[in-house]
Design an enzyme around this catalytic site. Structure first.
Site, PDB file in Angstrom:
ATOM      1  N   HIS A   1     -33.916 -17.377  42.040  1.00 29.76           N
ATOM      2  CA  HIS A   1     -34.816 -16.320  41.549  1.00 29.76           C
ATOM      3  C   HIS A   1     -36.198 -16.527  42.160  1.00 29.76           C
ATOM      4  CE1 HIS A   1     -32.233 -14.167  38.747  1.00 29.76           C
ATOM      5  NE2 HIS A   1     -31.691 -15.336  38.450  1.00 29.76           N
TER       6      HIS A   1
ATOM      7  N   HIS B   1     -27.004 -18.933  42.969  1.00 31.82           N
ATOM      8  CA  HIS B   1     -26.366 -17.691  43.439  1.00 31.82           C
ATOM      9  C   HIS B   1     -27.053 -17.136  44.702  1.00 31.82           C
ATOM     10  CE1 HIS B   1     -29.457 -15.833  40.952  1.00 31.82           C
ATOM     11  NE2 HIS B   1     -28.772 -15.918  39.836  1.00 31.82           N
TER      12      HIS B   1
ATOM     13  N   ASP C   1     -17.424 -11.857  43.078  1.00 29.17           N
ATOM     14  CA  ASP C   1     -16.874 -10.812  42.203  1.00 29.17           C
ATOM     15  C   ASP C   1     -16.822  -9.448  42.878  1.00 29.17           C
ATOM     16  OD1 ASP C   1     -19.579 -10.270  42.298  1.00 29.17           O
ATOM     17  OD2 ASP C   1     -19.817 -10.020  40.131  1.00 29.17           O
ATOM     18  N   GLY C   2     -17.194  -9.387  44.170  1.00 29.94           N
ATOM     19  CA  GLY C   2     -17.199  -8.111  44.873  1.00 29.94           C
ATOM     20  C   GLY C   2     -18.366  -7.226  44.507  1.00 29.94           C
TER      21      GLY C   2
ATOM     22  N   HIS D   1     -21.784  -8.918  43.387  1.00 30.92           N
ATOM     23  CA  HIS D   1     -22.956  -9.692  43.819  1.00 30.92           C
ATOM     24  C   HIS D   1     -23.028  -9.822  45.337  1.00 30.92           C
ATOM     25  CE1 HIS D   1     -23.138 -10.914  39.587  1.00 30.92           C
ATOM     26  NE2 HIS D   1     -24.318 -11.450  39.832  1.00 30.92           N
TER      27      HIS D   1
ATOM     28  N   ASP E   1     -21.265 -17.038  37.057  1.00 32.53           N
ATOM     29  CA  ASP E   1     -22.471 -16.402  36.507  1.00 32.53           C
ATOM     30  C   ASP E   1     -22.075 -15.449  35.373  1.00 32.53           C
ATOM     31  OD1 ASP E   1     -25.190 -15.894  36.230  1.00 32.53           O
ATOM     32  OD2 ASP E   1     -25.262 -14.373  37.811  1.00 32.53           O
TER      33      ASP E   1
ATOM     34  N   GLY F   1     -25.630 -10.870  35.411  1.00 35.13           N
ATOM     35  CA  GLY F   1     -24.501 -11.775  35.386  1.00 35.13           C
ATOM     36  C   GLY F   1     -23.232 -11.049  35.777  1.00 35.13           C
TER      37      GLY F   1
END
Length: 369
Positions: A183, A204, A236-237, A239, A262, A298
């Site tokens: 972040h 991430h 997850d396709g 993010h 996440d 998330g």
């Protein structure tokens, strides 16, 4: 009593096509070829999720021990045998309360540790973090939490450009706590300074970060190119585009890329309204976004689904299994206990069918109901 599990065994040195994992008590006692085995199932190490906020309708973010137990149980059924309870940005009072509530769960083996994702993050790259709670890193706060946790605080995510960040990273490192970069709107140089100070994980990767530019490569390039830094990837396709996932994996290698979920409370649940860090979240089509501005909040991912997604994107099954188990365990200092099908380690394993769906889960030598 000895338990033998036969199939295609994914080991640190490769795949045994016809193999056997032998378990005695809560430990792996042998991993070997077993030519008479005819079970075609994959046997992979138990998944290690170092970044998850909840699941199954339960959350870690409120610091409630009952919620934490239920969330961990949900993810265990999906093959996650070790996980960190990830908090989001919050007032110090909640961070204290969560540490106190979760420390016994860590000591009891329900959780593998606590991860504070914030509040020492960039307002410009806060994503679904609550901007109301963002602040500069505080050595006093961190020292108090580390002491309160007594070895249970395992990772803290920090934006390197915030005042006091490098000092905070050095403090965490001295106390054996993993410092992660995330972040962040940091430049390439600021990120490199954080790595020099001791940061070893990229939270991430790509998400919640200054994007790559050819004249300002920013944190993504700094993290991907740094030996010894593990980069988290949310497969997850949503993010990450699958091309981005495979690019990162090819660049850093599976030994430096860790699959994470996440996940928030909505993982495994129906679409609807949820909450994350005091903010309303709407889940539509399995995608979680802040109700106020549509920022990704998330995921609803589980680690078995993350592994399948990585394989569908082009990552080989053994590499994906490493990214879901061995690499994250190494990233947060658990590799001497879990993360591989290796003699002497805790007997954590997942049996997958040919479609990589979970058939059975074993944790500490016991099959999960």
């Amino acid at each position: 009593m000895t338990i033998r599990v036969n199939g295609k065994v994914v080991t640190p040195s490769g795949v045994i096509g016809q193999g056997c994992v032998e378990v005695r008590g809560d430990r792996i006692s042998a991993v070997a070829e077993y030519p008479s085995a005819r079970d075609g199932h994959w046997i992979v190490p138990g998944f290690v999720d170092i970044h998850t906020h909840g699941g199954g309708g339960h959350t870690f973010t409120t610091g409630d021990a009952g919620q934490a137990r239920a969330a961990a149980a949900f993810h265990l059924r999906h093959g996650t045998t070790s996980l960190l309870a990830s908090l989001v940005s919050a007032p110090l009072e909640l961070m204290r309360a969560a540490t106190t509530a979760f420390a016994p769960l860590v000591r009891g083996g329900v959780l593998a540790g606590i991860h504070f994702e914030g509040p020492y993050l960039s307002a410009a790259r806060c994503g679904a973090q609550n901007p109301e709670f963002l602040r500069d890193p505080s050595a006093d706060e961190l020292t108090e939490l580390i002491k309160l946790g007594d070895g249970t605080v395992r990772m803290v995510t920090i934006a390197p450009e915030r005042a006091g960040a490098l000092e905070a990273i050095e403090l965490l490192t001295r106390h054996g706590v993993v410092a992660a970069v995330g972040h962040t709107d940091a430049t390439y140089e600021q990120t490199r300074a954080a790595l020099s100070a001791g940061a070893t994980v990229g939270t991430h990767l790509f998400n919640g970060m200054r994007p790559v530019h050819h004249r300002e490569p920013g944190p993504v390039v700094a993290l991907l190119s740094a030996p010894g830094v593990v980069c988290e990837l949310v497969a997850d396709g949503v993010h990450l585009h699958e091309g981005t996932l495979t690019f990162a994996t090819a660049t850093a290698g599976p030994e430096r890329c860790a699959l994470i979920t996440d996940a928030m409370a909505a993982a495994g649940m129906a679409d609807g309204e949820y909450e994350l860090g005091g903010q309303e979240v709407t889940v539509t089509g399995g995608v979680a976004r802040l109700s106020r501005d549509g920022a990704i909040a998330g995921s609803t991912l589980t680690m078995d689904a993350a592994l399948r997604s990585a394989v569908a994107a082009g990552v080989e099954v053994p590499d994906a299994a490493r990214m879901a188990s061995t690499t994250p365990a190494l990233a947060v200092g658990l590799r001497d206990r879990v993360g591989a099908l290796q003699v002497g380690l805790r007997a954590d394993l997942v049996v997958l069918d040919d479609d990589l769906k979970v058939v059975r889960v074993m944790r500490a030598g016991t099959w999960v109901e």
